[in-house]
Design an enzyme around this catalytic site. Structure first.
Site, mmCIF file in Angstrom:
data_model
loop_
_atom_site.group_PDB
_atom_site.id
_atom_site.type_symbol
_atom_site.label_atom_id
_atom_site.label_comp_id
_atom_site.label_asym_id
_atom_site.label_seq_id
_atom_site.Cartn_x
_atom_site.Cartn_y
_atom_site.Cartn_z
ATOM 1 C CG LEU A 187 13.516 -2.839 -14.267
ATOM 2 C CD1 LEU A 187 14.563 -3.149 -12.870
ATOM 3 C CD2 LEU A 187 13.204 -1.438 -13.822
ATOM 4 C CD GLU A 217 11.763 -7.621 6.106
ATOM 5 O OE1 GLU A 217 11.405 -6.515 7.158
ATOM 6 O OE2 GLU A 217 12.688 -8.871 6.670
ATOM 7 C CG ASP A 263 -4.581 1.151 -3.551
ATOM 8 O OD1 ASP A 263 -5.035 0.752 -4.002
ATOM 9 O OD2 ASP A 263 -4.382 1.167 -2.118
ATOM 10 C CG HIS A 282 -7.295 4.563 -13.537
ATOM 11 N ND1 HIS A 282 -7.045 3.745 -11.933
ATOM 12 C CD2 HIS A 282 -8.712 4.261 -13.593
ATOM 13 C CE1 HIS A 282 -8.230 3.196 -11.339
ATOM 14 N NE2 HIS A 282 -9.091 3.521 -12.287
#
Length: 257
Positions: A145, A225, A37, A54
């Site tokens: 990943l 969390e 963000d 962006h």
């Protein structure tokens, strides 16, 4: 090279070494949800067009994924484009979609990563949805990943889609609406989520100082969390990431108990 830049890089290297020593492997999150963000605010502060923010954010995502690789993080979910974001102006949305498409091409250059679409693909332009699906197919067997691309994503919509798929499956098996309702359990929803088969996020990070989820992984984050960082996403550095991980490692997770 300006002296302040030299000093900062020296500071960053020293701090990175120090923070890394404080992060035992068994205290690292297996799955991180990343809310990227602040791109628009970053551009405004820089006096640049929104598209520059962006693009800077997309560039930083590639660095972030490298940091995750270095630390052995196994799953990452990137909140790229929400269903609410789809209401932005046509010009901004077209530019953002183009930047995401280019990011997918760049992600495809790393054969070790598995890219998985997370969202309502039917809401996206066909070329972007097709690109996401093609990349997911090409990287399906990758062992490194896992990168979940939350594009056209909304947490409430995900839950509704999961319930719909469950009901349709059960109805196709000949069960009545009453039987489906009576037998419904939590796992019936989980097995139809966009992230089905993956662990829920251990840690959700949001940049830009905002302290809300904005519909991100509403179901999966029940026991996550949370870490909120003041830095805007294009300015999010490795030391910021390591501080978030150190904070996470120091917490005692109770899972509601």
């Amino acid at each position: 090279m300006k002296l302040p830049t030299v000093l900062y890089r020296y500071y960053e290297r020293r701090l990175t070494k120090f923070l890394t020593r404080e992060l035992p492997a068994d205290k690292l999150p297996a799955h991180i949800g990343m809310m990227v963000d602040g791109n628009r605010r970053w551009a405004k502060l820089a006096g640049a067009p929104t598209s520059h923010g962006h693009q800077a954010g997309a560039d930083n995502i590639l660095q972030f994924l490298d940091w995750c690789d270095d630390l052995g993080i196994r799953n990452v979910t990137l909140y790229m484009l929400s269903t609410d974001n789809m209401k932005r102006s046509t010009a901004e949305l077209e530019t953002l979609v183009s930047i995401i498409a280019n990011l997918l091409d760049r992600l495809g250059e790393n054969p070790s990563r598995r890219v998985h679409p997370v969202g309502a693909l039917e809401l996206l332009p066909d070329y972007l949805a097709d690109k996401l699906c093609d990349l997911a197919d090409r990287t399906h067997g990758a062992g490194g990943l896992v990168v979940n691309m939350a594009v056209g994503y909304g947490g409430r919509r995900e839950i509704v889609d999961a319930i719909r798929e469950h009901v349709r499956t059960e109805a196709a098996a000949g069960r009545s609406a009453e039987e489906i309702a009576d037998a419904l359990v939590i796992d019936d929803i989980s097995r139809y989520l966009y992230t089905r088969g993956q662990p829920d996020p251990d840690l959700v990070i949001r940049t830009s100082g905002e302290q809300r989820l904005s519909g991100f992984m509403t179901w999966q984050s029940a026991y996550s969390e949370f870490y909120f960082c003041e830095a805007l996403w294009p300015d999010f550095r490795k030391v910021d990431f390591l501080r978030a991980l150190r904070d996470y490692a120091r917490r005692q997770r109770r899972f509601g108990s």
